[in-house]
Scaffold this motif. Sequence first.
Motif, mmCIF file in Angstrom:
data_model
loop_
_atom_site.group_PDB
_atom_site.id
_atom_site.type_symbol
_atom_site.label_atom_id
_atom_site.label_comp_id
_atom_site.label_asym_id
_atom_site.label_seq_id
_atom_site.Cartn_x
_atom_site.Cartn_y
_atom_site.Cartn_z
ATOM 1 N N ASP A 206 0.867 -1.187 -0.049
ATOM 2 C CA ASP A 206 -0.229 -0.022 0.010
ATOM 3 C C ASP A 206 0.853 1.380 0.051
ATOM 4 O OD1 ASP A 206 0.637 0.726 2.786
ATOM 5 O OD2 ASP A 206 -1.030 -0.646 3.420
ATOM 6 N N SER A 207 0.367 2.347 -0.217
ATOM 7 C CA SER A 207 0.883 3.539 -0.231
ATOM 8 C C SER A 207 1.316 4.202 1.169
ATOM 9 C CB SER A 207 -0.052 4.771 -1.068
ATOM 10 O OG SER A 207 -1.360 4.711 0.047
ATOM 11 N N VAL A 208 1.027 3.457 2.117
ATOM 12 C CA VAL A 208 1.753 4.255 3.569
ATOM 13 C C VAL A 208 2.805 3.176 3.879
ATOM 14 C CG1 VAL A 208 -0.482 4.827 4.393
ATOM 15 C CG2 VAL A 208 0.337 2.479 4.833
ATOM 16 N N GLY A 209 3.257 2.287 2.848
ATOM 17 C CA GLY A 209 4.721 1.708 3.071
ATOM 18 C C GLY A 209 4.598 0.308 3.377
ATOM 19 N N SER A 210 3.375 -0.250 3.450
ATOM 20 C CA SER A 210 3.332 -1.594 4.025
ATOM 21 C C SER A 210 3.528 -2.593 3.024
ATOM 22 C CB SER A 210 1.715 -1.701 4.772
ATOM 23 O OG SER A 210 1.267 -0.765 5.458
ATOM 24 N N GLU A 211 4.162 -3.725 3.294
ATOM 25 C CA GLU A 211 4.160 -5.093 2.567
ATOM 26 C C GLU A 211 3.841 -6.080 3.469
ATOM 27 O OE1 GLU A 211 7.637 -7.389 -0.090
ATOM 28 O OE2 GLU A 211 7.951 -5.469 0.347
ATOM 29 N N GLN A 212 3.021 -6.923 3.334
ATOM 30 C CA GLN A 212 2.394 -7.951 4.542
ATOM 31 C C GLN A 212 1.745 -9.017 3.668
ATOM 32 O OE1 GLN A 212 2.913 -7.908 7.874
ATOM 33 N NE2 GLN A 212 2.525 -9.886 7.363
ATOM 34 N N THR A 213 2.495 -10.148 3.973
ATOM 35 C CA THR A 213 1.940 -11.412 3.480
ATOM 36 C C THR A 213 0.898 -11.815 4.623
ATOM 37 O OG1 THR A 213 3.995 -12.362 2.429
ATOM 38 C CG2 THR A 213 2.446 -13.767 3.243
ATOM 39 N N ILE A 214 -0.192 -12.445 4.180
ATOM 40 C CA ILE A 214 -1.362 -12.739 5.019
ATOM 41 C C ILE A 214 -1.576 -14.237 4.802
ATOM 42 C CG2 ILE A 214 -2.955 -11.886 3.370
ATOM 43 C CD1 ILE A 214 -4.793 -11.635 6.047
ATOM 44 N N SER A 215 -1.691 -14.992 5.941
ATOM 45 C CA SER A 215 -2.047 -16.370 6.031
ATOM 46 C C SER A 215 -3.274 -16.736 6.560
ATOM 47 C CB SER A 215 -0.933 -17.363 6.696
ATOM 48 O OG SER A 215 0.396 -17.158 5.790
ATOM 49 N N PRO A 216 -3.844 -17.940 6.515
ATOM 50 C CA PRO A 216 -5.281 -18.164 7.221
ATOM 51 C C PRO A 216 -4.999 -18.040 8.877
ATOM 52 C CG PRO A 216 -5.004 -19.806 5.617
ATOM 53 C CD PRO A 216 -3.700 -19.078 5.553
ATOM 54 N N GLY A 217 -6.061 -17.363 9.472
ATOM 55 C CA GLY A 217 -5.898 -16.971 10.949
ATOM 56 C C GLY A 217 -5.517 -15.621 11.305
ATOM 57 N N GLN A 218 -4.772 -14.717 10.077
ATOM 58 C CA GLN A 218 -4.434 -13.492 10.322
ATOM 59 C C GLN A 218 -5.296 -12.567 9.811
ATOM 60 O OE1 GLN A 218 -0.322 -13.876 8.478
ATOM 61 N NE2 GLN A 218 0.270 -15.331 10.203
ATOM 62 N N LEU A 219 -5.264 -11.258 10.110
ATOM 63 C CA LEU A 219 -5.966 -10.385 9.649
ATOM 64 C C LEU A 219 -5.124 -9.052 9.150
ATOM 65 C CD1 LEU A 219 -8.700 -8.768 9.654
ATOM 66 C CD2 LEU A 219 -8.216 -7.777 11.847
ATOM 67 N N ASN A 220 -5.478 -8.700 7.973
ATOM 68 C CA ASN A 220 -4.985 -7.500 7.153
ATOM 69 C C ASN A 220 -6.293 -6.403 7.555
ATOM 70 O OD1 ASN A 220 -2.562 -8.460 6.520
ATOM 71 N ND2 ASN A 220 -2.827 -8.394 4.689
ATOM 72 N N LEU A 221 -6.001 -5.314 8.057
ATOM 73 C CA LEU A 221 -6.918 -4.137 8.143
ATOM 74 C C LEU A 221 -6.086 -2.881 7.497
ATOM 75 C CD1 LEU A 221 -9.842 -3.395 9.302
ATOM 76 C CD2 LEU A 221 -8.485 -2.809 11.362
ATOM 77 N N MET A 222 -6.765 -2.182 6.656
ATOM 78 C CA MET A 222 -6.420 -1.176 6.174
ATOM 79 C C MET A 222 -7.307 -0.200 6.185
ATOM 80 S SD MET A 222 -4.711 -0.198 2.431
ATOM 81 C CE MET A 222 -6.395 -0.120 1.632
ATOM 82 N N THR A 223 -6.953 1.052 7.085
ATOM 83 C CA THR A 223 -8.033 2.131 7.248
ATOM 84 C C THR A 223 -7.759 3.374 6.073
ATOM 85 O OG1 THR A 223 -8.124 1.581 9.487
ATOM 86 C CG2 THR A 223 -8.703 4.047 8.817
ATOM 87 N N SER A 224 -8.597 3.547 5.197
ATOM 88 C CA SER A 224 -8.188 4.530 4.156
ATOM 89 C C SER A 224 -8.275 5.941 4.457
ATOM 90 C CB SER A 224 -9.169 4.182 2.953
ATOM 91 O OG SER A 224 -10.400 4.891 3.375
ATOM 92 N N GLY A 225 -8.996 6.003 5.346
ATOM 93 C CA GLY A 225 -9.334 7.636 5.816
ATOM 94 C C GLY A 225 -9.395 8.616 4.597
ATOM 95 N N HIS A 226 -8.658 9.869 4.622
ATOM 96 C CA HIS A 226 -9.058 10.683 3.609
ATOM 97 C C HIS A 226 -8.533 10.054 1.940
ATOM 98 C CE1 HIS A 226 -9.361 14.252 1.260
ATOM 99 N NE2 HIS A 226 -8.007 14.653 1.032
ATOM 100 N N GLY A 227 -7.777 9.205 2.055
ATOM 101 C CA GLY A 227 -7.163 8.454 0.707
ATOM 102 C C GLY A 227 -5.981 7.534 0.972
ATOM 103 N N VAL A 228 -6.256 6.330 0.438
ATOM 104 C CA VAL A 228 -5.131 5.306 0.321
ATOM 105 C C VAL A 228 -4.939 4.669 -0.967
ATOM 106 C CG1 VAL A 228 -6.220 3.469 1.455
ATOM 107 C CG2 VAL A 228 -3.765 3.823 1.759
ATOM 108 N N SER A 229 -3.904 3.860 -1.464
ATOM 109 C CA SER A 229 -4.263 2.880 -2.577
ATOM 110 C C SER A 229 -3.403 1.802 -2.089
ATOM 111 C CB SER A 229 -3.419 3.537 -3.923
ATOM 112 O OG SER A 229 -2.189 4.131 -3.470
ATOM 113 N N HIS A 230 -3.625 0.737 -2.805
ATOM 114 C CA HIS A 230 -3.149 -0.654 -2.507
ATOM 115 C C HIS A 230 -3.216 -1.715 -3.526
ATOM 116 C CE1 HIS A 230 -6.440 -3.366 -0.713
ATOM 117 N NE2 HIS A 230 -6.926 -2.361 -1.321
ATOM 118 N N GLY A 231 -2.285 -2.697 -3.464
ATOM 119 C CA GLY A 231 -2.565 -3.641 -4.544
ATOM 120 C C GLY A 231 -2.412 -5.227 -3.701
ATOM 121 N N GLU A 232 -2.906 -6.168 -4.328
ATOM 122 C CA GLU A 232 -2.744 -7.614 -3.691
ATOM 123 C C GLU A 232 -2.443 -8.678 -4.864
ATOM 124 O OE1 GLU A 232 -5.591 -7.712 0.204
ATOM 125 O OE2 GLU A 232 -6.832 -6.862 -1.732
#
Length: 336
Positions: free
Chosen positions: A110-136
């Motif tokens: 994402d545009s706040v600098g996150s790079e995160q792998t997610i597996s079952p049982g884990q949570l990714n939560l992104m709060t966009s607020g005024h504006g954010v971009s991301h790819g998966e």
Amino acid sequence: MSNLDSSPTETRLGDVPQQAGAPGAGSPDTAGRGPIARTLAAREVPLGGPRAMRVRRTLPSRGRTTIGAWCFVDQYGPARGERVMVVPPHPHTGLQTVTWLVGGEALHHDSVGSEQTISPGQLNLMTSGHGVSHGEQSLAGDGTPLHGVQLWVALPEEHRHQAPHFEHHADLPVAERQVDGVDVRTTVLVGTHDGLTSPAAAYTPLVGAEVRTSGPVRLRLPLEPAFEHGLLLVAGACEVEGERPDAGDLVDLGDDRDDVVVEVGEASTLLLLGGAPFGEQLVMWWNFVGRTHEEVAAARAAWQEREERFGTVPGWEPESWLRAPELPNVRLRPRG
């Protein structure tokens, strides 16, 4: 994840036919006030084109546009392949994205600098607020088919203009028990359920909890009476007060319930969603949640011009970024 519809439709209040005498007839989101049980059948949507992975979408739907602040629910998979899901960078405003896997692995940038792998049982939560971009994109991992859900939570007025941020939670609260010899595992993603509270940020009273069973069992799930609730069948089979959803369907439970009884027919995974009724009208179009047509149009224009508001997503070529669809030739109207 994104809503990749090339022609996203507008949902308007009052355009849903109601049966005579139905509770709350006359407006989609007042239909079902009080305890009810009705299945919202999922509709298939291609994620990125006709040859892309297809998702099963239940919110927003005809008859229910929000459950609490939950405003978008997609289920996808199980599907095999290293690149079975590739969602290029795209924008969000006014919402949180909730990514939950029951199989496979995925990588988030994402545009706040996150790079995160997610597996079952884990949570990714992104709060966009005024504006954010991301790819998966999905990862090969151990070859387990990709299977999961993507949900959006609408942010209330006092929190929707905040700076964007990202959270990854690998250690969520879990309760394990046996019911009539069947293992039952409950994980709380967001909010509080049955005495367990998630560390994930929530800006309205909310609950999201996964319930997994190792076999057929009769369950009584405690509920908060002041909340609206829905039960998503992710995998397996179940019956709720005569409703027998298919995998990907969402059973709308209404509100004013202390609990609900679920007859699980085999090893199954369910997702309980609920929250206090969201007391604000929304304009939700493509990947933007706002309050007016002008606000959404301004966000679209800012994204098309790659303004600083949405930042940049490392690891993706600029030409891969999604372009926003054309706005409809009518004004977007609020719902909720």
